[in-house]
Design an enzyme around this catalytic site. Structure first.
Site, PDB file in Angstrom:
ATOM      1  N   ASN A  12       0.845  -1.204   0.000  1.00  0.00           N
ATOM      2  CA  ASN A  12       0.000   0.000   0.000  1.00  0.00           C
ATOM      3  C   ASN A  12       0.872   1.243   0.000  1.00  0.00           C
ATOM      4  OD1 ASN A  12      -2.450  -1.429   0.348  1.00  0.00           O
ATOM      5  ND2 ASN A  12      -2.178  -1.449   2.573  1.00  0.00           N
ATOM      6  N   ASP A  14       1.007   4.485   1.878  1.00  0.00           N
ATOM      7  CA  ASP A  14       0.445   5.005   3.130  1.00  0.00           C
ATOM      8  C   ASP A  14       0.425   6.535   3.112  1.00  0.00           C
ATOM      9  OD1 ASP A  14       0.286   2.408   3.971  1.00  0.00           O
ATOM     10  OD2 ASP A  14       1.788   2.579   5.570  1.00  0.00           O
ATOM     11  N   GLY A  40       1.669  -1.354   3.731  1.00  0.00           N
ATOM     12  CA  GLY A  40       1.055  -2.651   3.416  1.00  0.00           C
ATOM     13  C   GLY A  40       1.703  -3.668   4.336  1.00  0.00           C
ATOM     14  N   ASN A 186      -2.431 -10.196  16.834  1.00  0.00           N
ATOM     15  CA  ASN A 186      -2.307  -9.243  17.938  1.00  0.00           C
ATOM     16  C   ASN A 186      -3.464  -9.535  18.902  1.00  0.00           C
ATOM     17  OD1 ASN A 186      -4.612  -8.024  16.926  1.00  0.00           O
ATOM     18  ND2 ASN A 186      -3.564  -6.223  16.119  1.00  0.00           N
ATOM     19  N   THR A 222       0.922 -10.968  19.972  1.00  0.00           N
ATOM     20  CA  THR A 222       1.643  -9.719  20.262  1.00  0.00           C
ATOM     21  C   THR A 222       0.717  -8.820  21.083  1.00  0.00           C
ATOM     22  OG1 THR A 222       0.984  -8.850  18.082  1.00  0.00           O
ATOM     23  CG2 THR A 222       3.174  -9.818  18.257  1.00  0.00           C
ATOM     24  N   GLY A 227       4.396  -6.475  25.360  1.00  0.00           N
ATOM     25  CA  GLY A 227       5.288  -7.507  24.829  1.00  0.00           C
ATOM     26  C   GLY A 227       4.581  -8.543  23.983  1.00  0.00           C
ATOM     27  N   ASP A 254       4.088  -5.615  12.152  1.00  0.00           N
ATOM     28  CA  ASP A 254       4.800  -6.064  10.947  1.00  0.00           C
ATOM     29  C   ASP A 254       6.299  -6.186  11.221  1.00  0.00           C
ATOM     30  OD1 ASP A 254       2.346  -5.913   9.678  1.00  0.00           O
ATOM     31  OD2 ASP A 254       2.697  -3.864   8.971  1.00  0.00           O
ATOM     32  N   GLY A 289       6.429   6.506   9.893  1.00  0.00           N
ATOM     33  CA  GLY A 289       6.289   5.670   8.706  1.00  0.00           C
ATOM     34  C   GLY A 289       6.222   4.196   9.060  1.00  0.00           C
TER      35      GLY A 289
HETATM   36  O1  RIB Z   1       0.273  -2.758   9.542  1.00  0.00           O
HETATM   37  C1  RIB Z   1       0.415  -1.443   9.082  1.00  0.00           C
HETATM   38  C2  RIB Z   1      -0.057  -1.335   7.663  1.00  0.00           C
HETATM   39  O2  RIB Z   1      -1.443  -1.578   7.622  1.00  0.00           O
HETATM   40  C3  RIB Z   1       0.123   0.004   7.010  1.00  0.00           C
HETATM   41  O3  RIB Z   1       1.378   0.163   6.405  1.00  0.00           O
HETATM   42  C4  RIB Z   1      -1.054   0.094   6.049  1.00  0.00           C
HETATM   43  O4  RIB Z   1      -0.678   0.087   4.707  1.00  0.00           O
HETATM   44  C5  RIB Z   1      -1.934  -1.098   6.386  1.00  0.00           C
HETATM   45  O5  RIB Z   1      -1.764  -2.128   5.508  1.00  0.00           O
END
Ligand code: RIB
Length: 316
Positions: A12, A14, A40, A186, A222, A227, A254, A289
């Protein structure tokens, strides 16, 4: 020793508005700044894994629009291959509208799927050899479910370790859970999949046990600033989050998943792997970011040494 990881997932662009506080329904608030970046869940995890030291193939779809160039530019900047990127004619590249509050870096996200929803099982089949030669295949739920399931099936066919980060939540057939060696929800996702309301570590433990009962071998929940909790039917391990002042928590999960896969692909034991992953996200959340916030290997190793100094967290 660097591992080989195939990530099948989303890309994606953002668009993030940073503000002091989120608006209420019908309210307008003034923001502090606007940021365009790569994101993404799939791509964030791929970049996290690559910067943490793995050889990564990203299998993802973009549209035939100008936004897609951001992905190719980002891959080239990070010296990552673009061989797995498929352009879908007539579709737009995925995008995400994100709000980040300057108090704690909390985020709210709306995703417009675009080409991500057109990544199909047949696209993934084109990368069967890459999957077969990987140490780990890492998937999420932000692309067409057929692509995710096919990636997991091919990985299992070739005896490759599978990790599914079930984000964002969507209901899954029980058969899909059996394809997952690791399942990394999560807190919210763990509640949906387990049916256990999580309010503290004891509830997270119950949710992990319930998920294990559904046939998942390695459950990892998560828990943000609390933690992460791991359960494999024998061992229950709680890993604390490293100390950090969050600026932007977008992509925190991520970064954790990317780091976890690198650690596992290098043969680290579970405790070390959790600590390693925790360092990756501990750095990522201190930067604005998502994909742009992922740390380099030397930064992770320094934080690991400072935070854990070779000591492991205790089992609970
Ligand atoms: O997990 C974060 C992501 O969720 C962002 O970067 C956004 O693009 C969505 O996919």
């Amino acid at each position: 020793m660097s591992g080989k990881i195939t990530v099948v997932g989303s890309y994606n662009v953002d668009i993030t508005a940073f503000c002091k506080r989120f608006p209420q329904n019908g309210e307008t608030v003034k923001g502090d700044s606007l940021r365009f970046g790569s994101g993404g869940k799939g791509f964030n995890q791929a970049v996290a894994a690559s910067k943490a030291g793995a050889e990564v193939l990203t299998v993802a779809a973009v549209g035939d629009d100008s936004l897609s160039q951001r992905l190719f530019d980002h891959l080239s900047r990070e010296k990552m291959t673009s061989r797995g990127i498929i352009t879908k004619q007539g579709l737009s590249t995925g995008s995400a509208l994100i709000e980040v509050s300057s108090e704690g870096g909390e985020n709210r996200i709306i995703v417009i799927e675009g080409a991500n929803s057109a990544l199909g099982g047949e696209d993934v089949e084109g990368f069967e050899e890459d999957i077969a030669s990987s140490d780990i295949v890492l998937c999420q739920l932000e692309v067409n479910i057929n692509a995710t399931v096919r990636a997991l099936e091919l990985a299992k066919k070739h005896g490759v370790i599978t990790v599914l980060n079930p984000a964002p939540f969507c209901p899954l057939d029980e058969g899909v859970l059996e394809l997952c060696d690791w399942f990394t929800p999560n807190e919210t996702e763990a509640e949906f999949f387990s049916g256990v309301r999580i309010n503290g570590l004891d509830d997270a433990k119950k949710a992990a046990e319930a998920l294990y009962g559904k046939g998942i071998k390695n459950v990892l929940i998560t828990l943000g600033k609390n933690g992460a909790l791991y359960y494999n039917g024998k061992e229950l391990i709680h890993c604390s989050a490293v100390d950090a002042v969050p600026v932007d928590t977008t992509g925190a999960g991520d970064s954790f998943n990317g780091g976890l896969c690198v650690a596992l692909s290098e043969g680290m034991d579970v405790r070390k792997a959790l600590n390693f992953a925790s360092c990756v996200s501990g750095i990522a959340i201190t930067r604005p970011g998502a994909a742009d916030a992922m740390p380099e290997r030397d930064e992770i190793e320094k934080l690991y040494a400072d935070s854990f100094g070779g000591e492991y967290n205790e089992s609970i």
